[in-house]
Structure formats: structure tokens, C-alpha cells
Scaffold this active site. Sequence first.
Site, PDB file in Angstrom:
ATOM      1  N   MET A 169      -7.022   1.926   4.316  1.00 38.09           N
ATOM      2  CA  MET A 169      -7.042   3.064   5.232  1.00 38.09           C
ATOM      3  C   MET A 169      -7.835   4.267   4.710  1.00 38.09           C
ATOM      4  SD  MET A 169      -5.617   1.753   7.682  1.00 38.09           S
ATOM      5  CE  MET A 169      -4.756   0.213   7.850  1.00 38.09           C
ATOM      6  N   CYS A 170      -8.516   4.103   3.586  1.00 34.83           N
ATOM      7  CA  CYS A 170      -9.352   5.182   3.061  1.00 34.83           C
ATOM      8  C   CYS A 170     -10.642   5.286   3.862  1.00 34.83           C
ATOM      9  CB  CYS A 170      -9.709   4.929   1.601  1.00 34.83           C
ATOM     10  SG  CYS A 170      -8.428   5.411   0.464  1.00 34.83           S
ATOM     11  N   HIS A 171     -11.034   6.523   4.144  1.00 33.29           N
ATOM     12  CA  HIS A 171     -12.299   6.763   4.826  1.00 33.29           C
ATOM     13  C   HIS A 171     -13.451   6.620   3.834  1.00 33.29           C
ATOM     14  CE1 HIS A 171      -9.424   8.868   7.422  1.00 33.29           C
ATOM     15  NE2 HIS A 171     -10.270   8.609   8.398  1.00 33.29           N
ATOM     16  N   MET A 204      -7.608   9.490  -3.598  1.00 30.74           N
ATOM     17  CA  MET A 204      -7.615   8.034  -3.793  1.00 30.74           C
ATOM     18  C   MET A 204      -8.816   7.594  -4.619  1.00 30.74           C
ATOM     19  SD  MET A 204      -4.805   7.064  -2.663  1.00 30.74           S
ATOM     20  CE  MET A 204      -5.114   5.360  -3.083  1.00 30.74           C
ATOM     21  N   GLU A 205      -9.937   8.281  -4.461  1.00 31.22           N
ATOM     22  CA  GLU A 205     -11.121   7.949  -5.248  1.00 31.22           C
ATOM     23  C   GLU A 205     -10.891   8.207  -6.735  1.00 31.22           C
ATOM     24  OE1 GLU A 205     -12.324   7.979  -1.109  1.00 31.22           O
ATOM     25  OE2 GLU A 205     -11.084   9.366  -2.271  1.00 31.22           O
ATOM     26  N   ASP A 253      -9.595  -5.640 -19.825  1.00 26.39           N
ATOM     27  CA  ASP A 253     -10.424  -6.848 -19.729  1.00 26.39           C
ATOM     28  C   ASP A 253     -11.298  -7.039 -20.959  1.00 26.39           C
ATOM     29  OD1 ASP A 253     -11.706  -9.123 -18.362  1.00 26.39           O
ATOM     30  OD2 ASP A 253     -13.453  -7.785 -18.276  1.00 26.39           O
TER      31      ASP A 253
END
Length: 167
Positions: free
Chosen positions: A75-77, A115-116, A130
Site C-alpha cells: 500500500m506504499c505510494h 516506510m522508505e 547475508d
Amino acid sequence: MKELTHFNEEGRAKMVDISQKPETVRTAVAQSSILLNEEIYEKITNNKMKKGDVLAVAQVAGIMACKNTSNIIPMCHPISLQGVNISFNWLKEDDNHRLQIQATAKTKGSTGVEMEALTAVSAAALTVYDMCKAVDKGMIIGPTFLVEKTGGVSSPDYQRQINQTEE
């Protein structure tokens, strides 16, 4: 209490309409960390990991993840980032070392960049894992959290009160 805006009239997920929101300069700072042992710390700081320069690769991974957040968070733009910075800080904890990872994201737009920034630090921490897992799979990622956000009209700026366990 704030109303959840990511649901339509049928109770199903939707992307929020931001077309009427004004463009403002918005920033967000997020932090994560990874706890690792002395051997990994020595290999990273002396650039002796077989996969290469761990922090350089993690920094690029964090920036790439920041730029691609809308591709992995449904749902992130998609937004136009104006800047992204990833920084690292080492802390000693008993017999281990904690690598703090901080991301700052900036945009001028109609929606924030929280969110970014969170995606950036998460990807950077996962990249460290990793690149080092051949030495030890017992590394611990987290906590991951928003440190601050600025900009926007509808919600006030935010500054997290960090406690000792998060530093």
C-alpha cells in the site's frame, strides 16, 4: 483514536488517495541494528569477509531498498526520493558488537517517507546478515524503529524517545 484509512467500504485493503494533500518537504529517520560476535566484527572492520566490503554493500542495498519500497510494501505510494543516506555506528555489548544502522530519507511530496527509511535499514541489516552468515548464523537483527519524521500537514512531526535498550 485515528481512523484506519487503508480499508475501503467493503473492509478490503486500498491505497489511500493522497491527491488532495499538499506537497511538503518530508523527512524520516529510521534505525535498526544487528548484534554479532567478535569474529564477524573483526572481519568486517578489517575488510576480511570473503564476500567483500560488508558495509559498502549494505549501504547500497539500503539505498536500493529505499528506492523500491513501493514494490515490496503493497500500500506504499511510489514516491520521488530527494535524498537517502545510510550511516553505521559500532557499539560494544559484553562479548558482542552491535552495528547500528540509520537511514535518512527525504522527499517533497504528498506522502511521507517513513516506510522508505524503515525498509532501508531493514535491507541493510539483512545484507549484513547475508554477507556474514557463513561465519555465524546466530546474529540478531533489531530492534527496528522510526526515530523521527518531519513534514506533512495532517499529522505532527514525530520524535521517538529512545531508551537504553534501543541505543
